[in-house]
Motif scaffolding. Structure first.
Motif, PDB file in Angstrom:
ATOM      1  N   LYS A   1      21.285  -9.477  -6.819  1.00 40.65           N
ATOM      2  CA  LYS A   1      22.302  -8.429  -6.809  1.00 40.65           C
ATOM      3  C   LYS A   1      21.986  -7.325  -7.809  1.00 40.65           C
ATOM      4  O   LYS A   1      22.391  -6.186  -7.618  1.00 40.65           O
ATOM      5  N   GLN A   2      21.281  -7.665  -8.890  1.00 43.01           N
ATOM      6  CA  GLN A   2      21.007  -6.683  -9.932  1.00 43.01           C
ATOM      7  C   GLN A   2      19.921  -5.713  -9.474  1.00 43.01           C
ATOM      8  O   GLN A   2      18.785  -6.113  -9.202  1.00 43.01           O
ATOM      9  N   THR A   3      20.276  -4.444  -9.434  1.00 42.14           N
ATOM     10  CA  THR A   3      19.331  -3.426  -8.968  1.00 42.14           C
ATOM     11  C   THR A   3      18.129  -3.322  -9.887  1.00 42.14           C
ATOM     12  O   THR A   3      17.003  -3.083  -9.425  1.00 42.14           O
ATOM     13  N   HIS A   4      18.340  -3.506 -11.198  1.00 42.26           N
ATOM     14  CA  HIS A   4      17.212  -3.360 -12.127  1.00 42.26           C
ATOM     15  C   HIS A   4      16.166  -4.449 -11.921  1.00 42.26           C
ATOM     16  O   HIS A   4      15.010  -4.276 -12.315  1.00 42.26           O
ATOM     17  N   VAL A   5      16.533  -5.556 -11.310  1.00 44.09           N
ATOM     18  CA  VAL A   5      15.566  -6.606 -11.009  1.00 44.09           C
ATOM     19  C   VAL A   5      14.760  -6.236  -9.768  1.00 44.09           C
ATOM     20  O   VAL A   5      13.571  -6.525  -9.663  1.00 44.09           O
ATOM     21  N   ILE A   6      15.416  -5.554  -8.834  1.00 46.56           N
ATOM     22  CA  ILE A   6      14.777  -5.253  -7.542  1.00 46.56           C
ATOM     23  C   ILE A   6      13.869  -4.035  -7.637  1.00 46.56           C
ATOM     24  O   ILE A   6      12.795  -3.999  -7.022  1.00 46.56           O
ATOM     25  N   LYS A   7      14.279  -3.028  -8.409  1.00 46.92           N
ATOM     26  CA  LYS A   7      13.557  -1.748  -8.419  1.00 46.92           C
ATOM     27  C   LYS A   7      12.064  -1.885  -8.702  1.00 46.92           C
ATOM     28  O   LYS A   7      11.242  -1.257  -8.021  1.00 46.92           O
ATOM     29  N   PRO A   8      11.652  -2.667  -9.694  1.00 44.41           N
ATOM     30  CA  PRO A   8      10.204  -2.735  -9.968  1.00 44.41           C
ATOM     31  C   PRO A   8       9.392  -3.336  -8.824  1.00 44.41           C
ATOM     32  O   PRO A   8       8.178  -3.155  -8.773  1.00 44.41           O
ATOM     33  N   ILE A   9      10.037  -4.045  -7.910  1.00 44.29           N
ATOM     34  CA  ILE A   9       9.313  -4.705  -6.819  1.00 44.29           C
ATOM     35  C   ILE A   9       9.129  -3.769  -5.629  1.00 44.29           C
ATOM     36  O   ILE A   9       8.211  -3.941  -4.825  1.00 44.29           O
ATOM     37  N   LEU A  10       9.989  -2.777  -5.502  1.00 49.55           N
ATOM     38  CA  LEU A  10      10.008  -1.960  -4.283  1.00 49.55           C
ATOM     39  C   LEU A  10       8.675  -1.271  -3.968  1.00 49.55           C
ATOM     40  O   LEU A  10       8.327  -1.130  -2.793  1.00 49.55           O
ATOM     41  N   PRO A  11       7.910  -0.789  -4.966  1.00 50.05           N
ATOM     42  CA  PRO A  11       6.636  -0.149  -4.616  1.00 50.05           C
ATOM     43  C   PRO A  11       5.660  -1.069  -3.885  1.00 50.05           C
ATOM     44  O   PRO A  11       4.708  -0.593  -3.279  1.00 50.05           O
ATOM     45  N   ARG A  12       5.919  -2.363  -3.915  1.00 52.50           N
ATOM     46  CA  ARG A  12       5.017  -3.270  -3.222  1.00 52.50           C
ATOM     47  C   ARG A  12       5.125  -3.126  -1.711  1.00 52.50           C
ATOM     48  O   ARG A  12       4.266  -3.645  -0.990  1.00 52.50           O
ATOM     49  N   MET A  13       6.161  -2.441  -1.256  1.00 53.12           N
ATOM     50  CA  MET A  13       6.243  -2.156   0.171  1.00 53.12           C
ATOM     51  C   MET A  13       5.041  -1.337   0.627  1.00 53.12           C
ATOM     52  O   MET A  13       4.596  -1.461   1.770  1.00 53.12           O
ATOM     53  N   GLN A  14       4.499  -0.525  -0.258  1.00 53.05           N
ATOM     54  CA  GLN A  14       3.335   0.284   0.105  1.00 53.05           C
ATOM     55  C   GLN A  14       2.146  -0.599   0.460  1.00 53.05           C
ATOM     56  O   GLN A  14       1.351  -0.261   1.340  1.00 53.05           O
ATOM     57  N   THR A  15       2.028  -1.742  -0.234  1.00 52.63           N
ATOM     58  CA  THR A  15       0.957  -2.685   0.099  1.00 52.63           C
ATOM     59  C   THR A  15       1.094  -3.161   1.538  1.00 52.63           C
ATOM     60  O   THR A  15       0.115  -3.266   2.279  1.00 52.63           O
ATOM     61  N   LEU A  16       2.328  -3.438   1.936  1.00 49.31           N
ATOM     62  CA  LEU A  16       2.565  -3.911   3.298  1.00 49.31           C
ATOM     63  C   LEU A  16       2.310  -2.810   4.311  1.00 49.31           C
ATOM     64  O   LEU A  16       1.763  -3.060   5.400  1.00 49.31           O
ATOM     65  N   LEU A  17       2.719  -1.582   3.973  1.00 49.70           N
ATOM     66  CA  LEU A  17       2.470  -0.467   4.882  1.00 49.70           C
ATOM     67  C   LEU A  17       0.968  -0.239   5.054  1.00 49.70           C
ATOM     68  O   LEU A  17       0.488   0.004   6.171  1.00 49.70           O
ATOM     69  N   ASP A  18       0.232  -0.326   3.953  1.00 47.02           N
ATOM     70  CA  ASP A  18      -1.224  -0.175   4.035  1.00 47.02           C
ATOM     71  C   ASP A  18      -1.835  -1.303   4.862  1.00 47.02           C
ATOM     72  O   ASP A  18      -2.792  -1.086   5.619  1.00 47.02           O
ATOM     73  N   ALA A  19      -1.272  -2.500   4.719  1.00 46.50           N
ATOM     74  CA  ALA A  19      -1.808  -3.647   5.450  1.00 46.50           C
ATOM     75  C   ALA A  19      -1.541  -3.545   6.941  1.00 46.50           C
ATOM     76  O   ALA A  19      -2.239  -4.177   7.744  1.00 46.50           O
ATOM     77  N   SER A  20      -0.544  -2.780   7.328  1.00 39.81           N
ATOM     78  CA  SER A  20      -0.225  -2.642   8.751  1.00 39.81           C
ATOM     79  C   SER A  20      -0.989  -1.508   9.420  1.00 39.81           C
ATOM     80  O   SER A  20      -0.920  -1.340  10.636  1.00 39.81           O
ATOM     81  N   LYS A  21      -1.744  -0.729   8.620  1.00 36.23           N
ATOM     82  CA  LYS A  21      -2.530   0.368   9.179  1.00 36.23           C
ATOM     83  C   LYS A  21      -3.863  -0.160   9.698  1.00 36.23           C
ATOM     84  O   LYS A  21      -4.428  -1.117   9.166  1.00 36.23           O
ATOM     85  N   LYS A  22      -4.348   0.488  10.709  1.00 32.88           N
ATOM     86  CA  LYS A  22      -5.618   0.078  11.292  1.00 32.88           C
ATOM     87  C   LYS A  22      -6.754   0.777  10.550  1.00 32.88           C
ATOM     88  O   LYS A  22      -7.013   1.959  10.749  1.00 32.88           O
ATOM     89  N   GLU A  23      -7.402   0.023   9.670  1.00 37.42           N
ATOM     90  CA  GLU A  23      -8.508   0.564   8.881  1.00 37.42           C
ATOM     91  C   GLU A  23      -9.716  -0.343   9.029  1.00 37.42           C
ATOM     92  O   GLU A  23      -9.613  -1.558   8.871  1.00 37.42           O
TER      93      GLU A  23
END
Length: 1594
Positions: free
Chosen positions: A364-386
């Protein structure tokens, strides 16, 4: 349990000594039961429960009889007889599904336990018999739930009894494998699966864990068959959900996941054995897991996470590639999950980030979640065809986003929306991998949340939110990523279908439709899409406000123009879509949108290879439309109004084509003209004109045909609009000539239809709707004609109407309504022509027009103003009669309004007032407005004496009621405008300062009511202030304004703090306004009328236009200053209003003091000292910086203007202060340091000689803030002396101080921060004197909320007389220097910069990570139940924490959580009901479910402690006493009971005496106590730490 165990041991001991005859014992107990007259049931069980329990224990511990076959057989028969004659009858008699008593369920368990011990001694035949009974019961239950007519055998057990018996039977060693037994088990397995969906959660979980899983464990030969059957059941439900046939319910989802988790060892073994089916290769399985991962139920999410983690872990430890993708056919072939040893490192990182995101989003604490959110970029990169490799299917990104969208934090939801909306869909194959439903349905559903559209703090009003900006890119990017046209068509049609299906609010719809309109031009929209667009306009927009509706219609029109597929859509279908748009809101002639449509049609007409859209094709289409519309069979009947949409389509097409034709002529493109040379408009509309010209000649022409022709002319006139300033464009002139050619015939037909004929029945005549239609046609078409052109026909119509309305006439009431409606239309036409004639300034007047007007004035001057024509009339329904009365009254008062406008004084004002009072008693809706208009015209005459004051008050009060009852309807604004014009007139307003005049007192109440209701209804007061400013600007208006000083100050201070929803709507209004002509609603309607800032804007603008040299203006200004001071003093004396920045009282104070610098030029030398003292007194008390700035600004300007008079007072102010903190001293220093350089040259040296010794002592003040400002002041004063080269040698010490300040690093740094503040460094009280500084720059820099930021452009929009350096106002509009505006907002104090979470976000390194390994997770409910049961088996000799003395629930909740985490054996609480409290559960985070809790009330605590002491517990108290032991030196015994004291009083003395020892926590600070939760946590951890050390040592 302990008692039962002792009894078992006793019985076992007896069996070793005494040879118990088991058969006889069973026979005796059985006979006792069977001989009892009580029928089988709970009562019988209760009576014999003790003997049954004893018999069960006896059978359980009785030894085997050995080799005596006869005895063995006898015992087996006895035991089986007990099952058949006792256990099964009991089970058949129980019905726990309907009888939920706990005792009954306990009896069921006891009987099942008895059956179990008997089955262990029974034959296989008896086991089969019991299993078959269970199977029969399961089948019967399934048939019952399926509502089958045959529910099964009467011998079937209740479903709960059957399940418990089945669970019990399966504990017996399984039957030997043979076809018959295997078939029986298989049938039981299938039956169990079939009833699963009908069971409640707990029952289903028990069936899964103890029946289904146990059968799979036992039947090893048939295991794969069982697994396949299980998976087919799950797969069928998932496929049905995926295809939209049947939504997967929460219960089914939970059951399926529970089964998969319970069978995880079979489906996903940890070894390398092959499993059939391998569900990991099934898409349905991964869809099931993903559905669970973002489900709202935490238990479901937990099960899905368990499955995913287990599979990933097994893949990482396996040496085998799993389901490797073949991307040769594109990203669409990528499986939902795959694994490769070659890519293991990258895959592990991707899945680690995915799991981390999913589990962290559960926090529930936003300050715990915020540092993790940039890891979504790893997933987006992993879903690209390279490099030919795609690691992750986009469905997992959707899963994470779905989980984020359901989070309770708005920040997380915004992050999710921004992630999607700004995603590069050309790189991430969302659509290619089948995420259409998410992007078009689920995402748009989430975007309905209004919180996403709230403007961030600090952003300027009218700016677009990130979601709005993202939507503009989103739709365009998605379409750009789609390769085929069909995909684009499908995507756009899905989006449009969602907009029409859901119940949308206005704000999301504005931004979504704007986003759709930004899609790059393409041929996408076909017939079905246009139908959906029409449904959106006709259905979804009907309840929205007109500004929102107009904006959305504008965006939808742009979408159609940009995306229309002309090959798939005909011209007729295109015009059908344009016809649904509102003329008065979006598609109106003269707007930029209209010009865009015209240009689009011209482009379409010139495109090659598209014959259906050529100019000739469009002409033919239009001609066909007109011909079809005017073609009516001879026997056709009906109303033309039934086809409003059809005629609107034709008329709009005519107008568009006419403008296209005119534009082609201008561009010399008109080489497609008609052979007869007639313009298109003439050639088309002429057909309707011919019909009208023949309607009075051709007797057999259908009336409907004539009505349609008139309707077409009327619609064309409305579409083409009126000429600007009396000048008509070519198209309007064409229509004018055409109407003129059939005008007399049209009037004759209307007369015949409405006025002539027999009156046996009203059914012989037109209904009221047609009467209104004919009157509208006469009014609209008549106003098109040149002055005097249609007078003859109008005169005949007036004569015909007069005859019908004659008192001797036998006309029906409906005919008289029609006659008066027609007269009203004629009167309005005459009124319009008279105004046009007056504007033309022609010396030659139209005699016919004058004669007609005189005839009308004569008729109206004697016309009755009541509704006597309906007296005694009983024809028609009451509803119809009510409408007739309203229409009659509205027409009557419209006629009277025309008369009073052009011939004032003809009707006696008192009679009009009396008639208005009567009319208001029966009027409603629109007919109230002409009454108010008439009262507006007679009000000056009514107020010439005092005779009518009472009735004027009465009529104003009644009229307000009429207005207020419409406050939530669209007609409110029209009524409000009429009411404002009626009441706010000079003769009424001049009475406001006469307290002895009742009407004057009432007018004050009226204005107070305006301001009161204006706080609730945004924009209402704008009408009031606009009217007042208009009156104040008229000759003698200043005298009126002087009587309304209180109202002026109220307007300057007006404005409320809106609720978020209201604020959001106002922000969107302003955003729409910023689009200007790009959104046509801005050219038609004004959204600024809704903005409350307009009230203050208008009032300030009026005050700034006053002239200091005009005595009358000066009297007004001084009165406003006096009233402003009075209001401000009332506010700052209320101490409760001083503490909250941006609260409404704070804003009111700020607005009040803004008046003073605006009008300071009116403060003369005689009053300057008084104003200076008042300002200084206010500074002594004021605490808000924004208010102090304006007060300081006023003092600076006054001292600069009158230095001789005010400087002595300024020096005396220094005498008030002692060495203490005082913010008014700081204000004094501000003033002194700024005034000096602006003084006359001859006064400067004396000024600094006086100022420096007064300021110098404050550089050494005790208080830091005062000392720092003193140093800054002396630094600035000395610098000014040096700059002006003044002689100040006697102050050498000042030079030394300044030098020290410059050279001392720490001092110079802090001083530099203060000197860098905008008010110190850049503000100049003379140079920056402008409206921009006062009302925009300073409020922004002072961190006031944005509703206080009034941009100077708003003043310019309101009043065109503003010039940058003009003399029309008291001060310039804009600031010459831009340095102040470029400063950073905020106070001078440099607080420690709060670390931005965005700055600390990272995709690597440590984060707060709370991922639970799958091996430690409890995947199914049975495991949770087992754990819940085992938790009571925690270390019974461990720590007992006693909290009975604590009464604050948050402390108890926190301690419960701490106790569970560190494994406390028992948590003692004063009242168990505390655990149900919401605050307790919030802080305990479900810990109460996993720890034994005992209730010991305060008064029983001593007894409880004595009992624990007898159990060898050491009683330890947490308290500071004379003999207390330091915590660091105390060694806790394993059996410790810890007592925590009350929050305030600690541990009572009587309890202290019972304790063995008291322990205290060593402290180093001044405060001598810790929070009880903190203290308890420290003690519990220290106990745990010591026990862990002891365990390690052992």
């Amino acid at each position: 349990m302990s008692g039962s165990g002792k009894e078992t041991n006793i019985i076992a001991g007896l069996n070793t000594v005494i040879d118990v005859d088991l058969q006889q014992t069973i026979k005796r107990v059985k006979n006792d039961l069977l001989n009892d007259n009580t029928p089988f049931g709970f009562d019988l069980f209760k009576k014999h429960s003790q003997s049954l329990r004893t018999l069960q224990e006896l059978i359980d511990v009785a030894p085997e009889t050995g080799t005596d076959e006869e005895k063995v057989k006898g015992e087996r028969n006895a035991v089986e007889g007990l099952i058949s004659d006792v256990c099964l009858p009991f089970l058949r008699s129980f019905a726990p599904s309907y009888d939920g008593r706990a005792d009954l369920f306990a009896a069921l368990l006891n009987i099942c336990d008895m059956t179990l011990v008997c089955l262990k001694r029974s034959s296989q035949e008896m086991i089969v018999k019991v299993l078959e009974l269970c199977l029969q019961s399961l089948i019967a239950y399934h048939r019952e739930c399926s509502r089958h007519s045959d529910s099964g055998s009467d011998q079937a057990l209740d479903i709960l009894c059957a399940l418990e018996l089945l669970c019990t039977t399966l504990e017996v060693p399984s039957l030997p494998h043979n076809n018959q037994n295997d078939e029986l088990y298989h049938r039981i397995f299938s039956a169990a699966l079939s009833i699963l969906s009908h069971l409640e959660e707990k029952t289903a979980n028990r069936l899964i864990s103890f029946v289904i899983v146990r059968l799979i464990q036992q039947q090893t030969r048939e295991r794969n068959v069982y697994l396949q059957e299980t998976w087919k059941l799950v797969e069928a439900d998932v496929h049905a959900h995926d295809k939209g046939k049947r939504k997967l319910s929460t219960r089914n989802l939970q059951q399926h996941l529970t089964m998969m988790c319970s069978m995880a060892n079979f489906f996903f073994p940890l070894t390398s054995e092959t499993v059939s089916p391998d569900v990991r290769q099934c898409q349905a399985f991964w869809e099931l897991v993903q559905l669970g991962l973002y489900h709202e139920n935490p238990a479901i999410r937990k099960r899905s996470a368990y499955l995913l983690k287990r599979i990933i872990d097994t893949c990482e430890k396996s040496d085998v590639d799993f389901n490797p993708p073949d991307l040769s056919s594109g990203a669409s072939s990528l499986p939902y999950f795959w694994w490769s040893k070659k890519q293991q490192e990258r895959l592990s990182k991707v899945w680690e980030d995915a799991l981390l995101l999913l589990e962290t989003l559960d926090e529930k604490q936003t300050h715990v979640i915020k540092p993790i959110l940039p890891r979504m970029q790893t997933l987006l990169d992993a879903s690209k065809k390279e490099n030919g490799s795609v690691l992750l299917h986009t469905s997992w990104i959707v899963t994470i986003l779905m989980r984020a969208f359901s989070h309770e934090s708005v920040f997380i939801v915004r992050w999710a929306s921004d992630t999607v909306l700004f995603m590069d869909f050309t790189a991430v194959p969302f659509m290619e991998q089948g995420q259409l439903q998410f992007l078009t349905q689920q995402l748009l559903g989430f975007l309905q949340d209004l919180k996403l559209y709230q403007r961030p703090d600090g952003s300027p009003a009218g700016s677009c939110t990130s979601v709005g900006t993202g939507l503009k890119q989103f739709f365009a990017n998605v379409c750009k990523s789609l390769e085929s046209k069909q995909q684009k068509v499908e995507f756009v049609e899905h989006v449009l279908s969602v907009l029409v299906k859901d119940n949308w609010s206005s704000v999301p719809l504005v931004f979504i439709t704007q986003g759709v309109s930004c899609i790059s031009p393409d041929a996408i929209l076909g017939q079905q899409a246009l139908i959906t667009v029409r449904e959106i306009v006709n259905i979804s927009l009907t309840s929205l406000e007109n500004i929102f509706r107009g904006a959305i219609e504008c965006f939808m029109t742009k979408t159609v123009l940009s995306l229309l597929d002309k090959d798939a859509v005909s011209v007729d279908e295109f015009m059908e879509t344009l016809a649904v748009l509102e003329r008065d809101e979006s598609l109106q002639r003269g707007t930029q949108l209209w010009s865009t449509v015209v240009s689009w049609l011209l482009t379409a007409a010139t495109e090659k290879d598209r014959s259906t859209w050529s100019w000739s094709a469009m002409e033919k289409t239009l001609t066909a439309m007109v011909d079809s519309y005017l073609t009516v069979s001879t026997d056709a009947t009906g109303s033309p109004l039934a086809e409003t949409g059809r005629v609107t389509k034709i008329a709009r097409f005519v107008a568009l084509m006419s403008d296209c034709e005119y534009k082609m002529k201008q561009n010399k493109m008109d080489n497609r003209g008609k052979e007869d040379g007639k313009p298109l408009l003439t050639a088309t509309v002429l057909k309707a004109v011919d019909v009208v010209n023949n309607i009075n000649v051709r007797v057999y022409m259908p009336v409907l045909k004539a009505d349609r022709a008139i309707f077409l002319l009327l619609s064309c006139a409305k579409e083409l609009g009126k000429g600007k300033n009396g000048m008509q464009d070519p198209s309007q002139k064409e229509l004018c000539d055409l109407v003129h050619g059939c005008w007399n015939e049209l009037l004759t037909f209307v007369e015949k239809r409405t006025l002539l004929g027999k009156q046996e029945s009203e059914q012989d005549h037109v209904d009221l709707d047609l009467v209104i239609f004919y009157a509208d046609a006469v009014k609209t078409l008549g106003e098109l004609l040149p002055v005097g052109a249609g007078v003859n026909g109008l005169t005949k119509a007036v004569d015909a109407c007069t005859k019908v309305m004659d008192t001797s006439s036998t006309a029906s009431p409906l005919q008289q309504v029609a006659a008066l409606s027609l007269l009203s239309a004629v009167a309005q036409v005459v009124g319009t022509e008279l105004r046009r004639e007056a504007r033309a300034h022609n010396s030659v007047k139209s005699e016919g027009l004058q004669d007609l007007s005189n005839k009308l004035w004569k008729l109206f001057s004697t016309m009755s103003l009541d509704c006597d024509i309906f007296t005694g009339h009983t024809g028609g329904s009451s509803a119809h009669q009510g409408r007739h009365v309203c229409q009659y009254m509205m027409s009557l008062w419209q006629c009277l309004r025309v008369l009073l406008t052009h011939k004032p004084g003809v009707r006696e004002a008192s009679l009009v007032l009396h008639a208005a009072l009567e009319a208001f008693s029966v009027s409603s809706g629109e007919c109230d407005m002409p009454i108010m208009h008439c009262l507006e015209l007679v009000m000056p005459e009514l107020l010439q004496g005092v005779d009518h004051h009472a009735k004027v008050i009465q009529v104003i009060r009644i009229a307000w009621g009429k207005v207020y009852e419409e406050i939530k309807s669209w007609s409110f604004w029209l009524k409000m405008e009429a009411y404002v014009n009626m009441t706010l007139q000079k003769p009424l307003l001049v009475l406001m300062d006469e307290e002895d005049v009742e009407l004057g007192v009432y007018m004050n109440e009226v204005l107070e009511r305006f301001f009161e209701v204006g706080q609730e209804k945004a924009g209402m007061l704008n009408l009031v202030i606009a009217r007042l400013c208009q009156l104040w600007a008229e000759p003698e208006g200043i005298a009126l304004a002087t009587k309304m000083v209180s109202t002026i100050v109220d307007a300057c201070m007006f404005g409320t703090v809106h609720k978020k929803a209201e604020r959001l709507c106002l922000d969107v209004y302003m955003y729409i306004e910023t689009l200007k002509e790009n959104c046509s609603v801005n050219e038609i309607l004004s959204s600024s009328s809704k903005n409350d800032v307009y009230v203050r804007l208008a009032a300030i603008n009026f005050l700034s236009s006053l002239k200091p040299g005009v005595a009358e203006h000066k009297r007004l200004a001084m009165a406003v200053l006096e009233e402003g001071w009075k209001r401000y003093e009332e506010l700052y004396q209320m101490s409760t209003f001083r503490q909250f920045t941006n609260s409404l009282p704070h804003l009111h104070k700020h607005r009040a003091v803004q008046i003073f610098p605006v009008l300071d030029q009116f403060i003369g030398k005689d009053l300057c000292l008084d104003f200076c003292k008042q300002t200084w007194d206010a500074l002594v008390l004021e605490c808000h910086p924004s208010v102090r700035q304006n007060l300081e600004w006023l003092l600076m300007r006054l001292v600069h203007r009158y230095p001789q008079e005010l400087l002595p007072f300024l020096w005396k102010c220094f005498d008030q202060f002692s060495d203490k903190r005082n913010i008014s001293l700081i204000s004094l220093l501000h003033i002194v340091t700024r005034v000096g350089p602006e003084l006359p040259v001859d006064l400067r040296e004396d000024f600094y000689m006086e100022a420096i010794p007064l300021v110098m002592p404050w550089t050494m003040a005790h208080h830091f803030n005062t000392r720092l400002h003193g140093q800054a002041a002396i630094y600035k004063l000395w610098g000014q002396c040096q700059e002006m080269k003044l002689k100040a040698r006697q102050y050498k010490v000042v030079e030394s101080c300044v030098k020290f300040l410059n050279e001392n690093g720490n001092s110079s740094a802090v001083l530099g921060k203060l000197m860098g503040n905008y008010f110190y460094s850049h503000f100049n009280f003379l140079r920056d004197y402008s409206m921009e500084t006062m009302f925009y720059t300073l409020p922004r820099l002072a961190c006031l909320c944005d509703i206080e930021w009034m941009h100077p452009d708003l003043f310019h929009q309101l009043d065109a007389s503003w010039q940058i350096n003009g003399d029309s106002h008291l001060m310039p509009l804009y600031n010459e220097s831009k340095t102040l505006a470029a400063c950073e907002p905020g106070p001078w104090k440099m607080k420690a910069t709060t670390e931005s979470f965005e700055d600390t976000e990272t995709t690597d390194g440590d984060v707060q990570k709370k991922i639970i390994p799958w091996r430690l997770m409890t995947p199914d409910s049975s495991a949770e139940q087992e754990y819940s049961h085992r938790r009571k088996g925690r270390n019974q000799d461990g720590l007992v924490l006693v909290t009975s003395l604590i009464n604050k629930i948050p402390n108890l909740g926190g301690l419960c959580r701490t106790s569970e985490i560190f494994g406390v054996s028992e948590f003692v609480i004063g009242n168990l009901s505390y655990t149900d409290d919401r605050m307790f559960q919030t802080l305990s985070v479900t810990a109460e479910k996993w720890i034994p809790i005992t209730e010991v009330q305060f008064f029983r605590l001593g007894e409880f402690l004595e009992e624990k002491k007898r159990e060898s517990y050491t009683l330890v108290g947490v308290e500071q006493t004379a003999n207390s032991v330091d915590l660091t030196k105390y060694k806790f015994p394993k059996k410790t009971l810890l007592v925590l004291g009350n929050e305030k009083e600690g541990i009572p003395p009587d309890i202290l005496q019972q304790l063995d020892v008291c322990v205290e926590i060593p402290q180093q600070g001044i405060i001598r106590s810790l929070n009880v939760h903190v203290s308890g946590a420290l003690l519990v951890w220290e106990y745990t730490r010591q026990q862990m050390e002891n365990s390690d040592a052992e």
